[in-house]
Design a protein around this motif. Structure first.
Motif, mmCIF file in Angstrom:
data_model
loop_
_atom_site.group_PDB
_atom_site.id
_atom_site.type_symbol
_atom_site.label_atom_id
_atom_site.label_comp_id
_atom_site.label_asym_id
_atom_site.label_seq_id
_atom_site.Cartn_x
_atom_site.Cartn_y
_atom_site.Cartn_z
ATOM 1 N N UNK A 1 -6.282 -4.983 1.543
ATOM 2 C CA UNK A 1 -6.618 -6.357 1.910
ATOM 3 C C UNK A 1 -8.112 -6.624 1.859
ATOM 4 N N UNK A 2 -8.919 -5.731 2.442
ATOM 5 C CA UNK A 2 -10.339 -5.993 2.619
ATOM 6 C C UNK A 2 -11.194 -5.427 1.480
ATOM 7 N N UNK A 3 -10.913 -4.194 1.092
ATOM 8 C CA UNK A 3 -11.754 -3.548 0.085
ATOM 9 C C UNK A 3 -11.324 -3.883 -1.345
ATOM 10 N N UNK A 4 -10.035 -3.830 -1.612
ATOM 11 C CA UNK A 4 -9.555 -4.011 -2.981
ATOM 12 C C UNK A 4 -9.042 -5.418 -3.248
ATOM 13 N N UNK A 5 -8.712 -6.142 -2.180
ATOM 14 C CA UNK A 5 -8.249 -7.522 -2.278
ATOM 15 C C UNK A 5 -7.097 -7.664 -3.292
ATOM 16 N N UNK A 6 -6.198 -6.712 -3.201
ATOM 17 C CA UNK A 6 -5.022 -6.706 -4.071
ATOM 18 C C UNK A 6 -3.863 -7.278 -3.263
ATOM 19 N N UNK A 7 -3.696 -8.595 -3.337
ATOM 20 C CA UNK A 7 -2.770 -9.284 -2.445
ATOM 21 C C UNK A 7 -1.304 -9.028 -2.798
ATOM 22 N N UNK A 8 -1.029 -8.686 -4.040
ATOM 23 C CA UNK A 8 0.346 -8.352 -4.411
ATOM 24 C C UNK A 8 0.786 -7.085 -3.684
ATOM 25 N N UNK A 9 -0.112 -6.120 -3.604
ATOM 26 C CA UNK A 9 0.223 -4.871 -2.917
ATOM 27 C C UNK A 9 0.209 -5.072 -1.399
ATOM 28 N N UNK A 10 -0.636 -5.967 -0.907
ATOM 29 C CA UNK A 10 -0.629 -6.298 0.518
ATOM 30 C C UNK A 10 0.722 -6.897 0.902
ATOM 31 N N UNK A 11 1.207 -7.813 0.089
ATOM 32 C CA UNK A 11 2.497 -8.450 0.350
ATOM 33 C C UNK A 11 3.613 -7.403 0.349
ATOM 34 N N UNK A 12 3.563 -6.513 -0.608
ATOM 35 C CA UNK A 12 4.574 -5.457 -0.697
ATOM 36 C C UNK A 12 4.540 -4.580 0.550
ATOM 37 N N UNK A 13 3.334 -4.199 0.975
ATOM 38 C CA UNK A 13 3.200 -3.342 2.156
ATOM 39 C C UNK A 13 3.701 -4.030 3.418
ATOM 40 N N UNK A 14 3.356 -5.306 3.590
ATOM 41 C CA UNK A 14 3.779 -6.044 4.775
ATOM 42 C C UNK A 14 5.300 -6.167 4.839
ATOM 43 N N UNK A 15 5.906 -6.495 3.705
ATOM 44 C CA UNK A 15 7.356 -6.612 3.647
ATOM 45 C C UNK A 15 8.012 -5.275 3.999
ATOM 46 N N UNK A 16 7.428 -4.237 3.477
ATOM 47 C CA UNK A 16 7.943 -2.889 3.712
ATOM 48 C C UNK A 16 7.777 -2.472 5.172
ATOM 49 N N UNK A 17 6.622 -2.794 5.756
ATOM 50 C CA UNK A 17 6.352 -2.410 7.146
ATOM 51 C C UNK A 17 7.280 -3.127 8.121
ATOM 52 N N UNK A 18 7.648 -4.349 7.802
ATOM 53 C CA UNK A 18 8.581 -5.091 8.664
ATOM 54 C C UNK A 18 9.950 -4.419 8.662
ATOM 55 N N UNK A 19 10.346 -3.944 7.500
ATOM 56 C CA UNK A 19 11.643 -3.254 7.398
ATOM 57 C C UNK A 19 11.583 -1.843 7.972
ATOM 58 N N UNK A 20 10.360 -1.304 8.075
ATOM 59 C CA UNK A 20 10.131 0.046 8.596
ATOM 60 C C UNK A 20 10.677 1.130 7.674
ATOM 61 N N UNK A 21 10.986 0.749 6.436
ATOM 62 C CA UNK A 21 11.486 1.711 5.463
ATOM 63 C C UNK A 21 11.343 1.064 4.072
#
Length: 282
Positions: A259-279
């Motif tokens: 989010x802060x260093x690479x500003x790769x929002x596609x991967x941020x979105x993927x990570x957030x979605x994944x973290x909500x599912x916890x898997x």
């Protein structure tokens, strides 16, 4: 009498001409050196995961066979193909190589000394340098940290696949390479299996140059990044189990980095979605 060395090596290619792959070019560069005699003793398996098969010149390497998989089956399936061939060849060792490692005569000399010794190590690895950093082998007991180890026999280590050489009988005992890790974290799984034997890994003095794509996540597709997340979750939850706190701390740090260093929002979105599912949803 000196032991006759039987060695099978696999070189995995992806969307590159065999005669331009750095690994193969580094081998060809040794034609007029003493190392060529060692290369002539290796049975090479070239496994091509590219979309289109290629015509490989017969003089590319002294002794090789070529396989093509249009489906891009990854590393584990390719390695299993090579393991079956190594068994047929009565090889003592299987040498794993990708397309981006620059091999050297000193590495081959050290490798041959090790595999022809009276006591044969379960695994032999060189030191690997990428982007000016020593990245392999490292201490396995420190997840998410790159702590290189010194030369000699070492316990509790992890190493990358390329230029790692493993006993065929050990790989057979493992049942071959784990297809749950078709590409990413296959090396972690492999050296986890080595550690379960309580036998040390021989770390060579030789250092090899290697191009490691995962060091630059900006150039990795979201599909590949998703595969990395899945493989990492699987490995740390089913094999080298670590605390939930340690794992999720790493995930949050990764999120902030994207989010802060690479500003790769596609991967941020993927990570957030994944973290909500916890898997990982893969």
């Amino acid at each position: 009498m000196e032991k006759t060395m039987r060695l099978t090596a696999i070189i995995v290619l992806y969307e590159i001409s065999a005669d331009t792959a750095q690994t193969i070019c580094s081998l060809q560069a040794m034609k007029k050196t003493a190392a060529w005699a060692m290369i002539r003793q290796i049975h090479f398996v070239i496994f091509d995961n590219s979309k289109q098969a290629q015509l490989v010149p017969t003089q590319l390497l002294p002794n090789f066979e070529y396989y093509h998989s249009q489906r891009n089956v990854g590393l584990a399936a390719a390695y299993n193909q090579a393991l079956a061939i190594a068994v047929q060849q009565n090889s003592d060792y299987l040498l794993l190589l990708d397309q981006d490692t620059k091999l050297t005569p000193s590495y081959l000399a050290e490798l041959f000394t090790a595999v022809t010794a009276k006591v044969q190590p379960i695994a032999i690895v060189p030191k690997i340098q990428a982007a000016g950093q020593l990245i392999s082998p490292i201490r396995a007991a420190q997840p998410f940290k790159v702590i290189p180890v010194t030369s000699g026999y070492q316990n509790e280590v992890t190493a990358i696949n390329s230029a790692a050489c493993l006993r065929v009988d050990f790989l057979q005992q493992c049942g071959g390479f784990e297809l749950q890790f078709p590409l990413d974290f296959l090396d972690y799984w492999l050296f986890y299996q080595v550690r379960q034997t309580h036998q040390p890994v021989l770390v060579l003095q030789s250092q090899l140059m290697h191009e490691l794509s995962v060091m630059h996540t900006q150039s990795i597709s979201t599909a590949r990044y998703q595969g990395i997340i899945r493989a990492e979750w699987l490995y740390y939850h089913r094999f080298q189990k670590i605390s939930s706190w340690q794992y999720w701390r790493h995930v949050w740090l990764r999120l902030f980095s994207q989010l802060i260093l690479k500003r790769d929002f596609a991967k941020v979105k993927l990570l957030l979605k994944w973290m909500i599912r916890r898997k990982p949803s893969v």
